[in-house]
Motif scaffolding. Structure first.
Motif, short mmCIF file in Angstrom:
data_model
loop_
_atom_site.label_atom_id
_atom_site.label_comp_id
_atom_site.label_asym_id
_atom_site.label_seq_id
_atom_site.Cartn_x
_atom_site.Cartn_y
_atom_site.Cartn_z
N MET A 18 0.47 -1.48 0.01
CA MET A 18 -0.16 -0.48 -0.09
C MET A 18 0.97 1.24 -0.27
SD MET A 18 -3.42 -0.49 0.04
CE MET A 18 -4.34 0.55 0.63
N GLN A 19 2.21 1.03 0.64
CA GLN A 19 2.65 2.66 1.29
C GLN A 19 3.34 2.53 -0.28
OE1 GLN A 19 2.86 4.56 3.72
NE2 GLN A 19 4.37 5.70 2.02
N GLU A 20 4.14 1.41 -1.05
CA GLU A 20 4.73 1.26 -2.32
C GLU A 20 3.62 1.72 -3.18
OE1 GLU A 20 6.33 -2.19 -5.24
OE2 GLU A 20 6.93 -2.39 -3.49
N MET A 21 2.44 1.36 -3.38
CA MET A 21 1.69 2.28 -4.18
C MET A 21 1.46 3.96 -3.93
SD MET A 21 -2.85 1.51 -4.60
CE MET A 21 -3.21 2.50 -3.44
N GLN A 22 0.85 4.15 -3.26
CA GLN A 22 1.26 5.71 -2.67
C GLN A 22 2.00 6.46 -3.14
OE1 GLN A 22 -1.42 7.51 -1.02
NE2 GLN A 22 -3.09 5.37 -1.11
N ASN A 23 2.73 5.66 -3.32
CA ASN A 23 4.48 6.56 -3.81
C ASN A 23 4.09 6.76 -5.05
OD1 ASN A 23 5.05 7.06 -1.71
ND2 ASN A 23 6.86 5.13 -1.51
N GLU A 24 3.55 5.25 -5.73
CA GLU A 24 3.22 5.28 -7.30
C GLU A 24 2.40 6.58 -7.55
OE1 GLU A 24 3.09 1.35 -8.59
OE2 GLU A 24 4.46 0.85 -7.63
N ALA A 85 -7.61 5.93 -12.13
CA ALA A 85 -5.96 5.15 -12.12
C ALA A 85 -6.21 4.36 -10.24
CB ALA A 85 -5.13 6.73 -12.30
N MET A 86 -6.08 5.25 -9.62
CA MET A 86 -6.45 4.77 -8.45
C MET A 86 -6.83 3.51 -7.94
SD MET A 86 -6.99 6.83 -4.41
CE MET A 86 -7.66 8.14 -5.44
N GLN A 87 -8.34 3.52 -8.74
CA GLN A 87 -8.91 2.07 -8.97
C GLN A 87 -8.00 1.04 -9.76
OE1 GLN A 87 -12.85 2.82 -9.98
NE2 GLN A 87 -13.65 4.13 -7.73
N GLU A 88 -7.26 1.27 -10.21
CA GLU A 88 -7.23 0.47 -10.97
C GLU A 88 -5.74 0.20 -10.20
OE1 GLU A 88 -5.70 1.96 -14.71
OE2 GLU A 88 -8.19 2.22 -15.57
N LYS A 89 -5.14 1.03 -10.29
CA LYS A 89 -3.96 0.45 -8.76
C LYS A 89 -4.23 -0.53 -7.88
CE LYS A 89 -0.22 2.71 -10.29
NZ LYS A 89 1.33 2.15 -10.89
N MET A 90 -5.19 0.02 -7.16
CA MET A 90 -5.42 -0.98 -6.14
C MET A 90 -6.10 -1.63 -6.34
SD MET A 90 -5.75 0.77 -3.01
CE MET A 90 -6.63 0.73 -1.48
N GLN A 91 -6.93 -2.08 -7.63
CA GLN A 91 -7.24 -4.01 -7.73
C GLN A 91 -6.36 -4.28 -7.97
OE1 GLN A 91 -9.96 -2.89 -10.73
NE2 GLN A 91 -12.11 -2.54 -9.43
N ALA A 92 -5.14 -4.29 -9.11
CA ALA A 92 -3.71 -4.52 -9.52
C ALA A 92 -3.38 -5.12 -7.56
CB ALA A 92 -2.56 -3.58 -9.55
N LEU A 93 -3.34 -4.44 -6.86
CA LEU A 93 -2.10 -4.72 -5.62
C LEU A 93 -3.82 -5.81 -4.89
CD1 LEU A 93 -0.92 -3.76 -3.35
CD2 LEU A 93 -1.95 -2.59 -2.29
N THR A 94 -4.26 -5.83 -4.32
CA THR A 94 -5.76 -6.08 -3.89
C THR A 94 -6.03 -7.52 -5.10
OG1 THR A 94 -7.14 -5.33 -3.67
CG2 THR A 94 -6.39 -4.17 -2.30
N GLY A 102 -15.31 -7.23 -0.46
CA GLY A 102 -16.39 -6.35 0.84
C GLY A 102 -15.44 -5.58 1.39
N LEU A 103 -14.43 -6.39 1.76
CA LEU A 103 -12.95 -5.80 2.52
C LEU A 103 -12.18 -5.50 1.10
CD1 LEU A 103 -12.59 -8.74 4.99
CD2 LEU A 103 -13.13 -6.56 5.59
N GLY A 104 -12.45 -5.80 0.00
CA GLY A 104 -11.07 -5.51 -1.18
C GLY A 104 -11.46 -3.38 -1.00
N PHE A 105 -10.47 -3.27 -1.75
CA PHE A 105 -10.07 -1.51 -1.73
C PHE A 105 -10.56 -0.70 -2.96
CE2 PHE A 105 -6.94 -3.00 0.96
CZ PHE A 105 -7.09 -2.99 1.62
N SER A 106 -11.57 -1.46 -3.84
CA SER A 106 -11.82 -0.82 -5.05
C SER A 106 -13.29 0.27 -4.39
CB SER A 106 -12.05 -1.55 -5.83
OG SER A 106 -13.17 -2.65 -5.27
#
Length: 106
Positions: A18-24, A85-94, A102-106
């Motif tokens: 998550m930290q890495e994604m925030q930086n990206e 773009a943020m949703q795509e990154k979150m889906q790739a991460l989770t 319901g526990l995903g971040f999208s």
């Protein structure tokens, strides 16, 4: 107990990712456009506006309200693209974590 340790390890990995994604997200830029390209707003996926470009033909005192409306529209367009773009990154991460619905971040 092994399941709990496995879950803790997975949670630590998720936090690191998550930290890495925030930086990206700070490096992902989108461009919002309005008025057929007369106004553009560039922003990061973290919603930080980087630049605003206005066609010189719009810089007239009598067209101030039109320009203001176009700025709002271009910003909204950029924000929508940044959120996607943020949703795509979150889906790739989770995506590979197998989280319950319901526990995903999208």
């Amino acid at each position: 107990m092994a399941d709990f340790l496995g879950m803790m390890k997975q949670a630590a990995q998720l936090q690191s990712k998550m930290q890495e994604m925030q930086n990206e997200l700070g490096n992902v830029e989108v461009e919002g456009i309005s008025g057929g390209g007369l106004v553009t707003v560039r922003m990061t996926a973290k919603m930080e506006v980087k630049s605003v470009k206005i066609d010189p033909s719009l810089i007239k005192p009598e067209e101030r309200e039109i320009l203001e409306d176009l700025l709002v529209t271009a910003h909204a367009d950029a924000r929508r693209k940044a959120e996607l773009a943020m949703q795509e990154k979150m889906q790739a991460l989770t995506g590979g974590l197998g989280l319950p619905p319901g526990l995903g971040f999208s």
